[in-house]
Design an enzyme around this catalytic site. Structure first.
Site, mmCIF file in Angstrom:
data_model
loop_
_atom_site.group_PDB
_atom_site.id
_atom_site.type_symbol
_atom_site.label_atom_id
_atom_site.label_comp_id
_atom_site.label_asym_id
_atom_site.label_seq_id
_atom_site.Cartn_x
_atom_site.Cartn_y
_atom_site.Cartn_z
ATOM 1 N N LYS A 175 0.875 -1.171 0.000
ATOM 2 C CA LYS A 175 0.000 0.000 0.000
ATOM 3 C C LYS A 175 0.919 1.230 0.000
ATOM 4 O O LYS A 175 1.470 1.602 1.024
ATOM 5 C CB LYS A 175 -0.874 -0.101 1.235
ATOM 6 C CG LYS A 175 -1.694 1.043 1.747
ATOM 7 C CD LYS A 175 -1.967 2.182 0.913
ATOM 8 C CE LYS A 175 -2.419 3.378 1.737
ATOM 9 N NZ LYS A 175 -1.918 4.625 1.189
ATOM 10 N N GLY A 228 6.373 5.218 8.459
ATOM 11 C CA GLY A 228 5.531 6.402 8.411
ATOM 12 C C GLY A 228 5.538 7.095 9.760
ATOM 13 O O GLY A 228 6.467 6.904 10.560
ATOM 14 N N GLU A 231 2.109 8.541 14.789
ATOM 15 C CA GLU A 231 0.654 8.523 15.013
ATOM 16 C C GLU A 231 -0.005 7.380 14.217
ATOM 17 O O GLU A 231 -0.817 6.622 14.754
ATOM 18 C CB GLU A 231 0.113 9.869 14.558
ATOM 19 C CG GLU A 231 -1.272 10.165 15.006
ATOM 20 C CD GLU A 231 -1.758 11.463 14.364
ATOM 21 O OE1 GLU A 231 -0.925 12.329 14.025
ATOM 22 O OE2 GLU A 231 -2.979 11.576 14.183
ATOM 23 N N GLY A 233 1.507 4.761 13.064
ATOM 24 C CA GLY A 233 2.057 3.510 13.607
ATOM 25 C C GLY A 233 1.252 3.018 14.794
ATOM 26 O O GLY A 233 0.965 1.829 14.943
ATOM 27 N N CYS A 285 13.174 10.931 7.671
ATOM 28 C CA CYS A 285 12.870 10.481 9.027
ATOM 29 C C CYS A 285 14.041 10.769 9.961
ATOM 30 O O CYS A 285 13.838 11.093 11.119
ATOM 31 C CB CYS A 285 12.539 9.001 9.016
ATOM 32 S SG CYS A 285 13.777 7.996 8.191
ATOM 33 N N GLU A 391 8.044 16.722 15.258
ATOM 34 C CA GLU A 391 8.654 16.503 13.949
ATOM 35 C C GLU A 391 8.003 17.464 12.945
ATOM 36 O O GLU A 391 6.797 17.411 12.718
ATOM 37 C CB GLU A 391 8.413 15.051 13.506
ATOM 38 C CG GLU A 391 9.133 14.702 12.227
ATOM 39 C CD GLU A 391 8.884 13.266 11.786
ATOM 40 O OE1 GLU A 391 7.725 12.796 11.890
ATOM 41 O OE2 GLU A 391 9.838 12.622 11.338
#
Ligand code: NAD
Length: 489
Positions: A175, A228, A231, A233, A285, A391
């Site tokens: 995805k 990703g 949140e 996750g 990241c 972040e």
């Protein structure tokens, strides 16, 4: 407009609903392609196709040499199609072509070859228990696995994770992020070219809240690798309880880059800039978004960093001379701009930067609709500000002064994240002492953002769940360990 289709069971198909999403070029703000807006029923089709492919191809049981041969053919296909794939990636997420074409895709091909080697070198162990027992372990494929991808580095994540899962003997449902899907749908052609059995790799395009959510909660999927935000996750962990899925979570960060007064300041300026003012506008990241600077060199360092930042050309990512491209999406551009505003409201000093498209791009230029932000540094003494803790995911750093090792370590560790950290010093003892105390999955000394497929990569604290990608045990993430005790007495 170009059109890209889902890849399910070896066939290219639109979404069952017939719905589409536009893919926007962030350099201009204009749609350039359309991708399927799939839903849970397309995910069901993909999981079914993956299950069927495992049964009909016997992929879990073919020899390691055969799996490795297919992966090496995939690596060759990546090399052959680098030009087209890198152009699509750059059109889709704005990462400058000089990175996608000359670093990311060649790197992906090398990583796939490394994974082919791991497939041929997978082994369990025998365990000496007692004379009447023969005990051993073996690594076994999980079955149908899944991969959920962010928009900041779609192709490298796609190739490395899909290749690892296939090397381990699994099938996979992918995805991509809806903001950067086209390059991945195009890349599915390489699996046909490398003669993989149809249905082993499936890609379903669509929104996270719909397709991602259906993947996360699907009882037919045994493992998810998610890269990703923290949140999302957290949400995936909750959905994965449906069948106690095995999860590899690679999440966000707010990484410190620590400059000691005894550092080689020329190298530190270049390294700190490379860590946050990246060609893809700080959307990394591991971005070194908190620059901790020892007080005695603070003013000099900020002045030199400003001069370095001003030499970075912000502009068209297709132009090979561009130093920094746009933010990847309108939504992320809005987020970064809101943090520029917040920094001022919280009372931080704007040391340099802060301008966006309206101030950076001339009227009448096709780039005027794009999402540009120049390298920016806020200065503060307060590590509790939101701009110091959250972040931002843009070319925006916060500078904080410190005195001595203890304060550096305390500030460095004072966020919920633990993805990466850098430190700059000429004192080898300090380098070891400080490294030992940093709570981060990846630490760089006198360099930053250096990565290699042979070195494990993972996040501590809220940047991950302890799993690691890359490195010699990369396939173990995609396998179950079986222990066998045989009575031979
Ligand atoms: P995101 O969490 O918004 O989206 C990531 C993926 O999850 C996308 O495919 C999205 O469609 C999907 N998704 C969204 N909502 C979902 C839901 N409810 N259920 C299931 N899936 C859902 O992240 P992003 O904005 O695309 O990427 C930026 C983030 O990724 C940053 O936090 C960055 O630090 C992180 N990141 C981490 C690493 C790492 O290795 N640690 C690498 C790259 C990016």
């Amino acid at each position: 407009m170009e059109e890209f289709l889902n890849y399910i069971g070896g066939e290219r198909r639109p979404a069952r609903s017939g719905a589409w999403l536009d893919s926007v070029n962030p350099a201009t703000g204009k749609p350039w392609a359309r991708i399927p807006a799939s839903s849970a029923e397309d995910v069901d089709d993909a999981v079914q196709a993956a299950q069927q492919a495992l049964e009909t191809s016997g992929w879990a049981y073919v020899s390691a040499a055969e799996r490795a041969a297919r992966l090496r053919a995939l690596a060759d296909a990546i090399d052959t199609h680098t030009e087209r794939l890198s152009e699509i990636e750059t059109l889709d997420n704005g990462r400058p072509l000089r990175e996608t074409r000359f670093a990311q895709l060649p790197g992906a091909a090398l990583q796939v070859r490394y994974l082919a080697g791991l497939a041929e070198n997978l082994h369990g162990s025998t365990v000496d228990i007692r004379s009447e027992a023969f005990a051993y372990t073996s690594w076994e494929p999980i079955g149908v696995t899944a991969l959920i991808i962010p928009w900041n580095g779609p192709l490298p994540v796609f190739f490395s994770k899909v290749a690892a899962s296939l090397a381990a003997g699994n099938a996979i449902v992918v995805k991509p992020a809806q903001q950067a899907t086209a390059s991945i749908l195009e890349a599915t052609r390489l699996f046909d070219e490398a003669s993989f059995p149809p249905g082993l790799v499936n890609v379903v395009s669509g929104r996270g809240s719909e397709v991602g959510d259906a993947v996360a909660g699907h009882p037919g999927i045994g493992k998810i690798s998610f890269t990703g935000s923290t949140e999302t996750g957290r949400h995936i962990m909750q959905r994965a309880t449906v069948n106690i899925k095995n999860l590899l979570l690679e999440l966000g960060g707010k990484s410190p880059n620590i400059v000691f007064a005894d550092a080689d300041l020329d190298a530190a300026v270049a390294g700190v800039a490379a860590g946050i003012f990246t060609p893809n506008a700080g959307q990394a990241c591991v971005a070194g978004s908190r620059v901790l600077i020892e007080s005695s060199v603070y003013d000099e360092f900020v002045e030199r960093l400003a001069a370095h930042a001003q030499s970075i050309t912000v502009g068209d990512p297709m132009d090979l001379s561009t130093g920094m491209g746009p933010i990847a999406t309108q939504a992320q551009y809005d987020t970064v701009r809101s943090y520029l505003q917040l920094g001022r409201e919280e009372g931080a000093d704007l040391a340099f930067g802060g301008r966006t498209t309206a101030d950076l791009v001339k009227e009448g230029s096709p780039l005027r609709g794009g999402y540009y932000v120049e390298p920016t540094l806020f200065a503060t003494r307060d590590n509790g500000l939101r701009i110091s803790q959250e972040e931002i995911f843009g070319p925006v750093a916060v500078a904080l002064p410190f005195d001595g090792d203890d304060q550096a370590v305390e500030l460095a560790n004072d966020t919920p994240y633990g993805l990466a950290a850098g430190l700059w010093t000429e004192d080898v003892r300090r380098a070891h002492r400080v490294t030992r105390r940093l709570r981060a999955g990846n630490v760089w000394v006198n360099t930053y953002k250096a990565m290699h497929w042979a070195l494990p990569f993972g996040g501590h604290k809220q940047s991950g769940n302890g799993g690691t990608a890359n490195g010699p045990t990369a396939l173990h993430e995609w396998m179950d360990l079986k222990a066998v005790w045989m009575n031979i007495g």
